[in-house]
Write an enzyme that holds these catalytic residues in place. Structure first.
Site, PDB file in Angstrom:
ATOM      1  N   ASP A   1       0.851  -1.192   0.000  1.00 26.59           N
ATOM      2  CA  ASP A   1       0.000   0.000   0.000  1.00 26.59           C
ATOM      3  C   ASP A   1       0.884   1.238   0.000  1.00 26.59           C
ATOM      4  O   ASP A   1       2.108   1.145  -0.110  1.00 26.59           O
ATOM      5  CB  ASP A   1      -0.942  -0.022   1.217  1.00 26.59           C
TER       6      ASP A   1
ATOM      7  N   HIS B   1     -13.454  -2.455  -6.472  1.00 21.17           N
ATOM      8  CA  HIS B   1     -14.630  -1.585  -6.562  1.00 21.17           C
ATOM      9  C   HIS B   1     -14.258  -0.096  -6.535  1.00 21.17           C
ATOM     10  O   HIS B   1     -15.127   0.753  -6.731  1.00 21.17           O
ATOM     11  CB  HIS B   1     -15.656  -1.922  -5.483  1.00 21.17           C
TER      12      HIS B   1
END
Length: 347
Positions: free
Chosen positions: A211, A257
């Site tokens: 990340d 998403h």
């Protein structure tokens, strides 16, 4: 402290549904008062692409809007597959009909939430990326000011998003164990709670959380609090451009998403190429029906995602097509919590 080993005693799903429910009011008002969807379809049914062109909407916002209206039970396909009004919509949402309530719904037409949603539908841009609006994006992309790049806002958002992860992670690890896995890569893993939940169930498992640097500060702290810091490696990077860390299981939990179709196809392909033969890619997310007619809670969540990110909710069929395109064979969805499920695919 967040406990990645214990699932909740009660199901938080209804609370998430209540929170996301305001999107229903905004979508219905937008359809009635700003786009005239029901008045248009009262004249004649339209195919999706025809209606989209009339409304001057890009594909992503059109899918979000039409899927919600179908999930509401207001639109349905006719015998030729065109979008048509249901009897309820024809009786109550066509201007001038004897039992029309569109004027009542129109009382909310100028509400700030409705106006903002309409702007985002028309521009196909999420919060924080429209020049007339203040704020930073909730997602990271090169060239876009992102809240995930600033320490204070990254910490706040990461811990806020953990509200779902801390409930769902223990359930995912319990319902989809990884007894054969050696190294798990959690792409865009945020707090690392999903990886940590599996580490606590499988003492020989190693994990990588991939990340942004400011986000990983939080993951490092949570891993240490759970006593798994020696088995969890935090790797900073850009998942669209940097080399994918090596692992035999790759997790995409509530990541896809956030992005539109081209980015999702790219990310799945990159992950698939990094997997060894026999390796697995796990898509953990919500899933629309393949007919794009619900489920209603997921259709409303899709509108929330649309407003905050560059993505939306996707159907199982869409995910399967991208996985197949990347050379992966998908299995069956295993439900977890809060309308999520895990779709496994093997190389």
């Amino acid at each position: 402290m967040i406990d990645a080993t214990r699932p909740p005693i009660t199901d938080p799903t209804p609370i998430f549904d209540f929170y996301r429910g305001s999107a229903g009011t905004e979508l219905l008002t937008a359809a009635v008062s700003h786009f005239g969807v029901f008045e248009r379809l009262a004249r004649a049914p339209r195919r999706f692409e025809e209606l989209r062109a009339e409304l001057h909407l890009a594909e992503r916002p059109a899918v979000v809007l039409v899927t919600a209206l179908r999930a509401f039970g207001l639109l349905a396909p006719d015998a030729e597959g065109r979008l048509a009004l249901t009897p309820q919509a024809r009786e109550h949402l066509v201007p001038g009909a004897p039992f029309d309530i569109s004027g009542y719904i129109g009382l909310s037409a100028k509400a700030p939430g409705v106006v903002e949603l309409v702007e985002r539908l028309k521009t196909n841009r999420p919060a924080g990326t429209v020049p007339s609006q203040d704020g930073a994006s909730f997602i990271y992309r090169e060239g876009l000011e992102s809240a995930m790049e600033k320490e204070q806002s990254a910490r706040m958002l990461t811990l806020s998003l953990a509200g779902q992860a801390k409930n769902v992670a223990p359930v995912l690890a319990a319902r989809y164990p990884l007894p054969e896995a050696r190294v798990l890569l959690d792409v865009g893993g945020g707090t690392g709670l999903y990886a940590i939940a599996w580490l606590l169930r499988h003492p020989t498992l190693q994990a990588i959380v991939w990340d942004r640097p400011e986000v990983l500060k939080v993951a490092t702290e949570i891993a240490a609090a759970h006593g798994v810091a020696e088995r969890l490696k935090c790797v900073p990077g850009d998942m669209f451009t940097d080399p994918v860390p090596q692992a035999d299981v790759i997790l995409l939990s509530n990541v896809l998403h956030d992005w539109d179709v081209p980015q999702n196809r790219t990310l799945i392909r990159r992950c698939a190429e990094a997997l060894p033969p026999g390796g697995s890619l796990l898509v953990h997310d919500v899933f629309l029906n393949d007919a794009f007619d619900g489920p209603l809670p997921v259709a409303l969540y899709s509108a929330v995602l649309f407003s905050l990110t560059e993505g939306r909710a996707y159907s199982t069929a869409e995910y399967r097509s991208w996985l197949r395109e990347a050379g992966l064979e998908s299995g069956e969805v295993v439900p977890t919590l809060v309308h999520c499920g895990v779709l496994p695919a093997r190389k």
